[in-house]
Each structure stands twice: as structure tokens, then as C-alpha cells.
Design a protein around this motif. Structure first.
Motif, PDB file in Angstrom:
ATOM      1  N   UNK A   1     -20.192  -0.111  12.827  1.00 16.19           N
ATOM      2  CA  UNK A   1     -20.391  -1.135  11.635  1.00 16.19           C
ATOM      3  C   UNK A   1     -20.425  -2.543  12.354  1.00 16.19           C
ATOM      4  N   UNK A   2     -19.438  -2.794  13.117  1.00 17.85           N
ATOM      5  CA  UNK A   2     -19.080  -4.126  13.894  1.00 17.85           C
ATOM      6  C   UNK A   2     -20.370  -4.453  14.595  1.00 17.85           C
ATOM      7  N   UNK A   3     -20.726  -3.452  15.585  1.00 20.36           N
ATOM      8  CA  UNK A   3     -21.819  -3.780  16.518  1.00 20.36           C
ATOM      9  C   UNK A   3     -23.321  -4.002  15.542  1.00 20.36           C
ATOM     10  N   UNK A   4     -23.315  -3.051  14.269  1.00 22.37           N
ATOM     11  CA  UNK A   4     -24.498  -3.550  13.486  1.00 22.37           C
ATOM     12  C   UNK A   4     -24.539  -4.731  12.896  1.00 22.37           C
ATOM     13  N   UNK A   5     -23.493  -5.122  12.424  1.00 25.02           N
ATOM     14  CA  UNK A   5     -23.457  -6.806  12.042  1.00 25.02           C
ATOM     15  C   UNK A   5     -23.568  -7.580  12.885  1.00 25.02           C
ATOM     16  N   UNK A   6     -23.028  -7.486  14.240  1.00 32.19           N
ATOM     17  CA  UNK A   6     -23.319  -8.456  15.186  1.00 32.19           C
ATOM     18  C   UNK A   6     -24.557  -8.529  15.864  1.00 32.19           C
ATOM     19  N   UNK A   7     -25.236  -7.294  15.548  1.00 36.00           N
ATOM     20  CA  UNK A   7     -26.873  -7.474  15.962  1.00 36.00           C
ATOM     21  C   UNK A   7     -27.811  -7.702  14.696  1.00 36.00           C
ATOM     22  N   UNK A   8     -27.265  -7.838  13.558  1.00 33.19           N
ATOM     23  CA  UNK A   8     -27.889  -7.973  12.352  1.00 33.19           C
ATOM     24  C   UNK A   8     -28.823  -6.575  12.085  1.00 33.19           C
ATOM     25  N   UNK A   9     -28.188  -5.430  12.416  1.00 36.38           N
ATOM     26  CA  UNK A   9     -29.112  -4.199  12.188  1.00 36.38           C
ATOM     27  C   UNK A   9     -28.481  -3.490  10.796  1.00 36.38           C
ATOM     28  N   UNK A  10     -29.155  -2.564  10.270  1.00 37.07           N
ATOM     29  CA  UNK A  10     -28.628  -1.795   9.245  1.00 37.07           C
ATOM     30  C   UNK A  10     -27.638  -0.816   9.706  1.00 37.07           C
ATOM     31  N   UNK A  11     -26.884  -0.139   8.833  1.00 41.12           N
ATOM     32  CA  UNK A  11     -25.814   0.703   9.290  1.00 41.12           C
ATOM     33  C   UNK A  11     -25.728   1.857   8.191  1.00 41.12           C
ATOM     34  N   UNK A  12     -25.702   3.052   8.562  1.00 43.08           N
ATOM     35  CA  UNK A  12     -25.533   4.206   7.727  1.00 43.08           C
ATOM     36  C   UNK A  12     -24.453   5.011   8.390  1.00 43.08           C
ATOM     37  N   UNK A  13     -23.553   5.680   7.652  1.00 42.29           N
ATOM     38  CA  UNK A  13     -22.446   6.587   8.253  1.00 42.29           C
ATOM     39  C   UNK A  13     -22.228   7.731   7.052  1.00 42.29           C
ATOM     40  N   UNK A  14     -22.060   8.904   7.849  1.00 43.22           N
ATOM     41  CA  UNK A  14     -21.794  10.103   6.842  1.00 43.22           C
ATOM     42  C   UNK A  14     -20.773  10.870   7.666  1.00 43.22           C
ATOM     43  N   UNK A  15     -19.698  11.670   6.868  1.00 41.67           N
ATOM     44  CA  UNK A  15     -18.929  12.567   7.470  1.00 41.67           C
ATOM     45  C   UNK A  15     -19.375  13.918   7.077  1.00 41.67           C
TER      46      UNK A  15
END
Length: 175
Positions: A146-160
Motif C-alpha cells: 500500500x505504501x509503495x503504491x501511494x509513493x509511486x501514484x499507483x493503484x492498489x488492490x489486495x485480497x486475502x
């Protein structure tokens, strides 16, 4: 179609072979620090008749130069499958993977989760088994992605997945 895909921590080549069979029009590249793993992977790739589309190199997933290793600056897709849990300084691998992405590309990470939905007795057995193979599930994986996606201005999806047995994160790079 015609894309380039990099696997970091390709190990025995099992997943890069599966991906190359699933996407016959793409070119695949794999990186691993272990010469022994790369030998096994190259044998698997040759057995499957994929040597013309899959290239492997020895390198450190936390710090690598894709142009020097493969003659390619950026990849359309980068994936990391169950290897961050074995890489010291694994957070650097996430940063290096994002740096190797082409604009509009995506990073796909699947690794052991915290087994939060599994019975305590099973989680304890699984954790003990994983330790025997120097595998440490990364409790902060979601936060780092999540932090890396914000740092690079990217989108982020996460699933368990599977009651927390595994976690899947996808970061989509900006165009």
C-alpha cells in the motif's frame, strides 16, 4: 499479446512455466539468486519446449539491473510468487519490482498470509513447517504494498485468500 513478464524469485521455474504456457504470445524472464534453483528451472523450461520464450538470469531480487541482465529496461508485468517470505530485505524487492515496471504495467504479489482465518492448531503447525524451510510470512506485506503504491501514484488492490493462508496484492503503475 506480445508483452514482457518478469518473475522475481523464480526458484524451480514452476510458476514461470505455468505462466508461459498460459500466455503463449508473451516473453518471460526470471530472476533468482540461487544457481541451483536456476539449473532446475532451466531444465523445466527446456522440458516444456519454452526455451525460445523464457530467459533466466542469476541476480538479487532486492537490487538488479534488468537492462544488464536481459537487455530490457521495463516489463509489462512483474510477479512475485511465494518468495518475499524467503528474501531478506524483501521490502527492497517490492521497490525494485516497481522500478522495473513499464508505464501502465502491473506488479502481482502472492505470498503466505498470516493465516488469520485458520484454526490456531493448524496455524501453529503450518508456521512450524514453514520455519523449517526458512519461510517467514510477512505480517507487514499489505502495508508495504500500500505504501509503495501511494509513493509511486499507483493503484492498489489486495485480497486475502483461503482464510488468510495467502495474500494477493496487485499494484498498477501509472501510464
Amino acid at each position: 499479446q506480445g508483452g514482457t513478464v518478469l518473475e522475481l524469485g523464480c526458484g524451480t521455474g514452476r510458476n514461470i512455466v505455468l505462466a508461459a504456457r498460459s500466455y503463449p504470445d508473451a516473453r518471460f524472464f526470471g530472476l533468482d539468486i540461487s544457481a541451483e534453483m536456476l539449473e532446475t528451472a532451466n531444465a523445466a523450461i527446456a522440458r516444456e519446449g519454452l526455451s525460445d520464450r523464457v530467459e533466466l538470469a542469476r541476480g538479487d531480487a532486492t537490487d538488479f539491473d534488468p537492462a544488464a541482465l536481459f537487455g530490457i529496461e521495463r516489463f509489462d508485468r512483474v510477479f512475485i510468487s511465494y518468495s518475499l517470505s524467503m528474501i531478506p530485505g524483501w521490502e527492497k524487492t517490492v521497490s525494485a519490482a516497481l522500478a522495473a515496471l513499464a508505464p501502465g504495467g502491473s506488479l502481482h504479489v502472492v505470498d503466505f498470509g498470516q493465516q488469520e482465518g485458520l484454526p490456531n492448531w493448524f496455524r501453529a503447525l503450518l508456521r512450524g513447517w514453514l520455519r523449517k524451510f526458512h519461510v517467514t510470512p510477512r505480517a507487514s506485506l499489505r502495508d508495504v504494498l500500500d505504501s509503495e503504491s501511494k509513493r509511486t501514484g499507483a493503484t492498489f488492490r489486495f485480497r486475502t485468500l483461503y482464510r488468510g493462508y495467502a495474500w494477493l496484492g496487485v499494484i498498477g503503475a501509472r501510464m
